[in-house]
Design an enzyme around this catalytic site. Structure first.
Site, mmCIF file in Angstrom:
data_model
loop_
_atom_site.group_PDB
_atom_site.id
_atom_site.type_symbol
_atom_site.label_atom_id
_atom_site.label_comp_id
_atom_site.label_asym_id
_atom_site.label_seq_id
_atom_site.Cartn_x
_atom_site.Cartn_y
_atom_site.Cartn_z
ATOM 1 N N HIS A 39 0.840 -1.204 0.000
ATOM 2 C CA HIS A 39 0.000 0.000 0.000
ATOM 3 C C HIS A 39 0.877 1.256 0.000
ATOM 4 O O HIS A 39 0.579 2.231 -0.691
ATOM 5 C CB HIS A 39 -0.890 0.033 1.252
ATOM 6 C CG HIS A 39 -1.804 -1.137 1.410
ATOM 7 N ND1 HIS A 39 -1.578 -2.124 2.337
ATOM 8 C CD2 HIS A 39 -2.948 -1.475 0.769
ATOM 9 C CE1 HIS A 39 -2.557 -3.020 2.267
ATOM 10 N NE2 HIS A 39 -3.398 -2.656 1.322
ATOM 11 N N GLN A 58 -8.572 -7.583 -10.554
ATOM 12 C CA GLN A 58 -9.259 -6.386 -10.065
ATOM 13 C C GLN A 58 -8.853 -5.163 -10.886
ATOM 14 O O GLN A 58 -9.694 -4.353 -11.298
ATOM 15 C CB GLN A 58 -8.913 -6.173 -8.587
ATOM 16 C CG GLN A 58 -9.369 -4.840 -8.020
ATOM 17 C CD GLN A 58 -9.107 -4.750 -6.537
ATOM 18 O OE1 GLN A 58 -9.843 -5.310 -5.744
ATOM 19 N NE2 GLN A 58 -8.055 -4.052 -6.134
HETATM 20 P P1 AMP Z 1 -6.343 -4.085 -0.221
HETATM 21 O O1 AMP Z 1 -6.189 -3.268 1.006
HETATM 22 O O2 AMP Z 1 -5.861 -5.491 -0.085
HETATM 23 O O3 AMP Z 1 -7.736 -3.985 -0.811
HETATM 24 O O4 AMP Z 1 -5.377 -3.449 -1.303
HETATM 25 C C1 AMP Z 1 -5.475 -2.088 -1.644
HETATM 26 C C2 AMP Z 1 -4.628 -1.837 -2.868
HETATM 27 O O5 AMP Z 1 -3.268 -2.168 -2.581
HETATM 28 C C3 AMP Z 1 -5.037 -2.713 -4.066
HETATM 29 O O6 AMP Z 1 -4.984 -1.933 -5.248
HETATM 30 C C4 AMP Z 1 -4.003 -3.800 -4.060
HETATM 31 O O7 AMP Z 1 -3.775 -4.370 -5.329
HETATM 32 C C5 AMP Z 1 -2.782 -3.041 -3.571
HETATM 33 N N1 AMP Z 1 -1.799 -3.992 -2.995
HETATM 34 C C6 AMP Z 1 -2.018 -4.901 -2.034
HETATM 35 N N2 AMP Z 1 -0.901 -5.637 -1.806
HETATM 36 C C7 AMP Z 1 0.031 -5.168 -2.669
HETATM 37 C C8 AMP Z 1 1.377 -5.514 -2.954
HETATM 38 N N3 AMP Z 1 2.011 -6.493 -2.303
HETATM 39 N N4 AMP Z 1 2.034 -4.817 -3.904
HETATM 40 C C9 AMP Z 1 1.418 -3.816 -4.589
HETATM 41 N N5 AMP Z 1 0.136 -3.444 -4.370
HETATM 42 C C10 AMP Z 1 -0.549 -4.102 -3.437
#
Ligand code: AMP
Length: 281
Positions: free
Chosen positions: A37, A153
């Site tokens: 994030h 997504q």
């Molecule tokens: P989430 O809180 O899991 O819904 O993720 C929020 C955003 O952060 C989404 O766009 C995810 O794809 C991105 N995200 C989560 N984990 C990672 C990661 N390891 N690397 C890059 N982006 C991430």
């Protein structure tokens, strides 16, 4: 940096910034923030004058047997990360602020949601598209940042923006990994130390597939077999799906051509983890 919980407050702040001519970025998250994030927020701060991070564990994207109740939440820690990464506003509403009692109006991107996680998590992407549409309406940013970690997504959101003419640019950001290769995820906290070790098999199996592609492998069936073979070496791993699809249409292909998405979902114990890579042939 300010934290607001109501739609009205978020709208008001963004309106003020728009009036003053600032460029605005949105980074939608479910909180329990980590370096993945953080990379999105930092990039958003680099490319825009104001950054809004939304933190909302969206109930309508969880299935009845999924981890909505136990999903990790830590707003105090999240605030520190947002502040140090350069965010200007956190929008952290309660579910009652985002949804009325009635079944919500639904946004559904049909085509791209059929396979991969869509097949395994019915209704999940409708929930994602609905909440992201709402966020785009509440916070009319110039750009929104999403991770390639959730490749399906990202593809679906891009399609939704195109089809519904949202006036926002979608920026995809690379997967951030732990030093040993495990993709960062809020769900990694569920893993015991034994499971944490076992979870390395996801990236290991994808690395094998990538190697085979570099060596000239063209059959997607063979690639899947290579991944299955590798995953089977880990007794704690249970395959949810392995897919090799066209990276743009997310449809199955027999032979490798154009960019492909190699995506897997694997249970390590009770924790479902996803990982992927895009291969440009
Ligand atoms: P989430 O809180 O899991 O819904 O993720 C929020 C955003 O952060 C989404 O766009 C995810 O794809 C991105 N995200 C989560 N984990 C990672 C990661 N390891 N690397 C890059 N982006 C991430």
């Amino acid at each position: 940096m300010n934290t607001v919980k109501t739609i009205e407050e978020a709208r008001h702040q963004v309106k003020v910034w728009k009036k003053e001519g600032y460029s605005i970025a949105l980074v939608p998250t479910m909180g329990s923030l980590h370096d993945g994030h953080e990379s999105l927020i930092k990039r958003a701060a680099k490319e825009n004058e104001k950054v809004v991070v939304s933190i909302f564990v969206n109930p309508i994207q969880f299935g009845p047997n999924e981890d909505l109740a136990s999903y990790p939440r830590n707003l105090t820690k999240d605030k520190l990360l947002c502040e140090s990464a350069g965010a200007n506003l956190i929008f952290a509403p309660e579910a009652s602020e985002m949804y009325q009692k009635e079944v919500p109006t639904n946004v559904s991107v049909q085509e791209l949601a059929v396979g991969l996680c869509g097949a395994k998590r019915p209704g999940h992407f409708d929930g994602v598209c609905t909440v992201v549409s709402k966020l785009f309406n509440i916070i009319p940013a110039d750009k929104a940042y999403f991770g390639e970690k959730d490749a399906q997504q990202l593809a679906i959101i891009k399609r939704m923006v195109r089809d519904l003419n949202f006036d926002i640019e979608i920026i995809g950001c690379p997967i951030v990994r732990e030093e040993d290769g495990l993709a960062k995820s809020s769900r990694n906290v569920y893993l015991s130390s034994k499971e944490r070790e076992a979870a390395l098999i996801l990236n290991k199996s994808l690395t094998k597939a990538r190697q085979a592609l570099s060596d000239g492998e063209k059959s997607t069936e063979t690639l899947k077999k290579i991944i299955i073979q590798q995953l089977k070496t880990e007794t704690l791993a249970k395959i949810d799906y392995i897919d090799v699809v066209d990276a743009a249409s997310l449809t199955a292909i027999e032979f490798v051509r154009k960019p492909i998405l190699v995506a897997i979902a694997v249970y390590i114990g009770k924790t479902r983890l996803i990982d992927n890579f895009i291969y440009e042939s």
